[in-house]
Motif scaffolding. Structure first.
Motif, PDB file in Angstrom:
ATOM      1  N   ALA A   1       0.855  -1.188   0.000  1.00 47.78           N
ATOM      2  CA  ALA A   1       0.000   0.000   0.000  1.00 47.78           C
ATOM      3  C   ALA A   1       0.889   1.236   0.000  1.00 47.78           C
ATOM      4  CB  ALA A   1      -0.928   0.010   1.217  1.00 47.78           C
ATOM      5  N   ALA A   2       0.359   2.329  -0.555  1.00 49.79           N
ATOM      6  CA  ALA A   2       1.096   3.595  -0.593  1.00 49.79           C
ATOM      7  C   ALA A   2       0.147   4.745  -0.324  1.00 49.79           C
ATOM      8  CB  ALA A   2       1.794   3.771  -1.941  1.00 49.79           C
ATOM      9  N   ARG A   3       0.672   5.773   0.322  1.00 48.60           N
ATOM     10  CA  ARG A   3      -0.118   6.968   0.609  1.00 48.60           C
ATOM     11  C   ARG A   3       0.612   8.190   0.088  1.00 48.60           C
ATOM     12  NH1 ARG A   3      -0.062  10.389   5.056  1.00 48.60           N
ATOM     13  NH2 ARG A   3       1.275   8.924   6.197  1.00 48.60           N
ATOM     14  N   LYS A   4      -0.106   9.034  -0.613  1.00 48.43           N
ATOM     15  CA  LYS A   4       0.471  10.235  -1.203  1.00 48.43           C
ATOM     16  C   LYS A   4       0.508  11.359  -0.180  1.00 48.43           C
ATOM     17  CE  LYS A   4      -0.028  13.251  -5.257  1.00 48.43           C
ATOM     18  NZ  LYS A   4      -0.819  13.504  -6.494  1.00 48.43           N
ATOM     19  N   CYS A   5       1.676  11.993  -0.052  1.00 47.69           N
ATOM     20  CA  CYS A   5       1.852  13.102   0.891  1.00 47.69           C
ATOM     21  C   CYS A   5       2.427  14.296   0.132  1.00 47.69           C
ATOM     22  CB  CYS A   5       2.787  12.708   2.037  1.00 47.69           C
ATOM     23  SG  CYS A   5       2.235  11.302   3.018  1.00 47.69           S
ATOM     24  N   ARG A   6       1.636  15.329  -0.029  1.00 51.72           N
ATOM     25  CA  ARG A   6       2.093  16.529  -0.733  1.00 51.72           C
ATOM     26  C   ARG A   6       2.890  17.425   0.210  1.00 51.72           C
ATOM     27  NH1 ARG A   6      -0.183  17.406  -5.678  1.00 51.72           N
ATOM     28  NH2 ARG A   6      -2.043  16.187  -6.205  1.00 51.72           N
TER      29      ARG A   6
ATOM     30  N   ILE B   1       5.398   3.849   1.190  1.00 52.72           N
ATOM     31  CA  ILE B   1       5.043   2.477   0.823  1.00 52.72           C
ATOM     32  C   ILE B   1       5.163   1.573   2.038  1.00 52.72           C
ATOM     33  CG2 ILE B   1       5.535   0.564  -0.744  1.00 52.72           C
ATOM     34  CD1 ILE B   1       6.792   2.587  -2.648  1.00 52.72           C
ATOM     35  N   SER B   2       4.154   0.730   2.247  1.00 48.34           N
ATOM     36  CA  SER B   2       4.103  -0.122   3.435  1.00 48.34           C
ATOM     37  C   SER B   2       3.516  -1.483   3.088  1.00 48.34           C
ATOM     38  CB  SER B   2       3.265   0.542   4.522  1.00 48.34           C
ATOM     39  OG  SER B   2       3.054  -0.317   5.622  1.00 48.34           O
ATOM     40  N   ILE B   3       3.863  -2.492   3.904  1.00 46.08           N
ATOM     41  CA  ILE B   3       3.234  -3.799   3.776  1.00 46.08           C
ATOM     42  C   ILE B   3       2.004  -3.902   4.666  1.00 46.08           C
ATOM     43  CG2 ILE B   3       5.341  -5.021   3.121  1.00 46.08           C
ATOM     44  CD1 ILE B   3       5.666  -5.916   5.991  1.00 46.08           C
TER      45      ILE B   3
ATOM     46  N   MET C   1       0.345   3.502   6.891  1.00 53.21           N
ATOM     47  CA  MET C   1       1.358   3.797   5.876  1.00 53.21           C
ATOM     48  C   MET C   1       2.248   4.965   6.288  1.00 53.21           C
ATOM     49  SD  MET C   1      -1.069   3.282   2.553  1.00 53.21           S
ATOM     50  CE  MET C   1      -2.624   3.330   3.445  1.00 53.21           C
ATOM     51  N   SER C   2       2.407   5.163   7.576  1.00 53.28           N
ATOM     52  CA  SER C   2       3.259   6.240   8.071  1.00 53.28           C
ATOM     53  C   SER C   2       4.713   5.783   8.122  1.00 53.28           C
ATOM     54  CB  SER C   2       2.801   6.672   9.467  1.00 53.28           C
ATOM     55  OG  SER C   2       2.938   5.592  10.389  1.00 53.28           O
ATOM     56  N   LYS C   3       5.619   6.755   8.188  1.00 54.31           N
ATOM     57  CA  LYS C   3       7.048   6.423   8.234  1.00 54.31           C
ATOM     58  C   LYS C   3       7.418   5.674   9.502  1.00 54.31           C
ATOM     59  CE  LYS C   3       9.051  10.090   5.399  1.00 54.31           C
ATOM     60  NZ  LYS C   3       9.935  11.286   5.398  1.00 54.31           N
ATOM     61  N   GLY C   4       6.697   5.936  10.584  1.00 57.63           N
ATOM     62  CA  GLY C   4       7.038   5.308  11.849  1.00 57.63           C
ATOM     63  C   GLY C   4       6.407   3.953  12.059  1.00 57.63           C
TER      64      GLY C   4
ATOM     65  N   ASP D   1       5.576  -0.105  11.630  1.00 57.78           N
ATOM     66  CA  ASP D   1       6.415  -1.294  11.509  1.00 57.78           C
ATOM     67  C   ASP D   1       6.411  -1.844  10.090  1.00 57.78           C
ATOM     68  OD1 ASP D   1       7.097  -1.338  14.229  1.00 57.78           O
ATOM     69  OD2 ASP D   1       5.193  -2.281  14.724  1.00 57.78           O
ATOM     70  N   GLY D   2       5.395  -1.501   9.311  1.00 52.57           N
ATOM     71  CA  GLY D   2       5.301  -2.029   7.955  1.00 52.57           C
ATOM     72  C   GLY D   2       5.950  -1.164   6.894  1.00 52.57           C
ATOM     73  N   TYR D   3       6.483  -0.004   7.271  1.00 52.33           N
ATOM     74  CA  TYR D   3       7.102   0.910   6.304  1.00 52.33           C
ATOM     75  C   TYR D   3       8.342   0.280   5.691  1.00 52.33           C
ATOM     76  CZ  TYR D   3       9.612   4.965   4.464  1.00 52.33           C
ATOM     77  OH  TYR D   3      10.302   5.835   3.649  1.00 52.33           O
ATOM     78  N   ILE D   4       8.414   0.251   4.336  1.00 49.09           N
ATOM     79  CA  ILE D   4       9.568  -0.369   3.670  1.00 49.09           C
ATOM     80  C   ILE D   4      10.264   0.561   2.686  1.00 49.09           C
ATOM     81  CG2 ILE D   4       8.644  -2.702   3.901  1.00 49.09           C
ATOM     82  CD1 ILE D   4       7.859  -2.552   0.935  1.00 49.09           C
ATOM     83  N   GLY D   5       9.707   1.739   2.428  1.00 42.99           N
ATOM     84  CA  GLY D   5      10.365   2.649   1.497  1.00 42.99           C
ATOM     85  C   GLY D   5       9.424   3.735   1.023  1.00 42.99           C
ATOM     86  N   LYS D   6       9.903   4.539   0.090  1.00 46.85           N
ATOM     87  CA  LYS D   6       9.076   5.635  -0.418  1.00 46.85           C
ATOM     88  C   LYS D   6       9.533   6.049  -1.808  1.00 46.85           C
ATOM     89  CE  LYS D   6      11.756   9.557   1.362  1.00 46.85           C
ATOM     90  NZ  LYS D   6      11.746  10.738   2.243  1.00 46.85           N
TER      91      LYS D   6
END
Length: 404
Positions: free
Chosen positions: A156-161, A170-172, A177-180, A182-187
């Motif tokens: 999953a991905a969330r757009k942040c302007r 991008i998160s699993i 889908m926040s940076k903090g 546990d599922g965050y894997i990149g951006k």
């Protein structure tokens, strides 16, 4: 009791325990948001450890697990394979040996599969659903040939302007889908015009990877930081769209420089970096079942993409479409996987710029196209991973002021 009776009983017990544990502890979630690592969460592990199957002789155990892996070839049945890997250390080690990478098996089983290169022979068929209201995007593995099946959730991905750029986190985890998290894997990060993008991995994609300097390390949850493995922004790809200052008709032109993959990976016998475990030590969702961790707490040694200074990075370019006189539009052969004309549609092939004959390769490595208002197909193959393919496709969604 026959051998196949043992396999059947064993599969039934593991499957029942995993499903009950999931429903009781986490509640019933929608099928579309069940992630690859759902079954890796600490559900019924104590019950499995007390199972009569734990103390099977090693030779018989390996044979049973091998037959389970061979019989459960697709999701959702393949969750039994993941459940087997969570019984105990010995079962886990055997399953890690049995389950092959997507390059060989053409299957996505464990979360680490999303960071491993796709199959060489045939692409993995996925699709992306867009939610305009929440500005989120969900990647699913297609379970059937139908374009409208529910699929298996992958990413999953969330757009942040932001003022000067746009980030796609991008998160699993479909719910966080926040940076903090546990599922965050990149951006994916774009420039102001939306013409240049950089794909960042949250962990080193190979040995010696250089972290990009920034304030990201201060924003990452302390749960994600292990003593020996830094969490940060590791550039793995750069995407550029050509400017269209004259406003000429035609599709977008793009190229992707894969920082972590050598250009020789597309040649016969070429290899791409293939991580075998997540270097994180303390992800909550995997803490009780360290499926991808070795006894050591240090990061796995993944060879770098360029073994010598003479090797060059892999460059992907969009395949040039042909103008169809009757339809009066630019056309590409998507083999029935794309049904709606859109400027976002593309096919990427390896550039032959540094090759022996100077011509681009014919094999399509990544294909992306529109099939509905908010539904898109994504098919990817070796040497890029699902994570890299998803990030590249996300760049096509971003508004490009100077490229249309």
């Amino acid at each position: 009791m026959s051998f196949w009776s043992i396999v059947h009983d064993m599969r039934e017990e593991i499957g029942n325990i995993s499903r009950k544990g999931f429903e009781v502890k986490y509640g019933l979630r929608s099928r579309s948001h069940r992630v690859v690592h759902d079954e890796l969460r600490p559900m019924p592990i104590e019950a499995l450890r007390q199972s009569c199957w734990v103390n099977l002789p090693p030779e018989l155990l390996r044979d049973v697990l091998l037959r389970i892996e061979e019989s459960e070839v697709a999701w959702p049945e393949r969750r039994d394979v993941v459940a087997c890997a969570g019984v105990c250390r010995s079962w886990r080690e055997i399953m890690k040996e049995i389950v092959k990478t997507p390059e060989i098996s053409q299957k996505l089983t464990f979360p680490i599969s999303l960071k491993q290169p796709g199959p060489r022979d045939a692409p993995l068929q996925c699709f992306i659903k867009r939610n305009r209201t929440t500005q989120t995007y969900y990647l699913y593995l297609g379970l059937t040939q139908a374009l409208m099946d529910n699929g298996k959730f992958l990413l999953a991905a969330r757009k942040c302007r932001r003022a000067t750029c746009t980030d796609y986190l991008i998160s699993i985890d479909a719910d966080d889908m926040s940076k903090g998290s546990d599922g965050y894997i990149g951006k994916l990060r774009s420039n102001f015009l939306g013409t240049k993008f950089t794909v960042y991995d949250s962990q080193p994609p190979y040995a010696g990877a250089i972290v990009s300097k920034g304030h990201f390390n201060r924003l990452v949850s302390s749960k994600q930081i292990s003593p020996r493995i830094p969490a940060g922004n590791y550039p793995v790809a750069h995407i550029a769209y050509e400017l269209n200052v004259l406003g000429s008709r035609g599709p977008r032109r793009m190229n992707c420089v894969m920082d972590s993959i050598s250009s020789s990976a597309v040649e016969p016998g070429g290899v791409a970096p293939t991580p075998t475990e997540f270097p994180l030590n303390s992800i909550d969702s995997l803490s009780s079942i360290p499926l991808f961790r070795s006894k050591s707490t240090c990061a796995p040694s993944i060879p770098g993409p360029l073994s010598s200074p003479k090797e060059r990075k892999l460059i992907l370019k969009n395949k040039s479409p042909r103008w169809h006189e009757q339809l009066q539009c630019w056309c590409l052969n998507f083999r029935g996987r794309v049904t709606v004309a859109s400027v976002k549609n593309f096919q990427l092939v390896a550039s032959g710029e540094y090759g022996p004959n100077g011509q681009d390769y014919d094999k399509v490595i990544l294909q992306f196209g529109k099939v509905g208002k908010d539904l898109f197909t994504m098919d990817y193959a070796y040497p890029i991973s699902a994570f890299q393919a998803f990030a590249i496709c996300l760049s096509s969604f971003d508004t490009k002021i100077a490229c249309e």
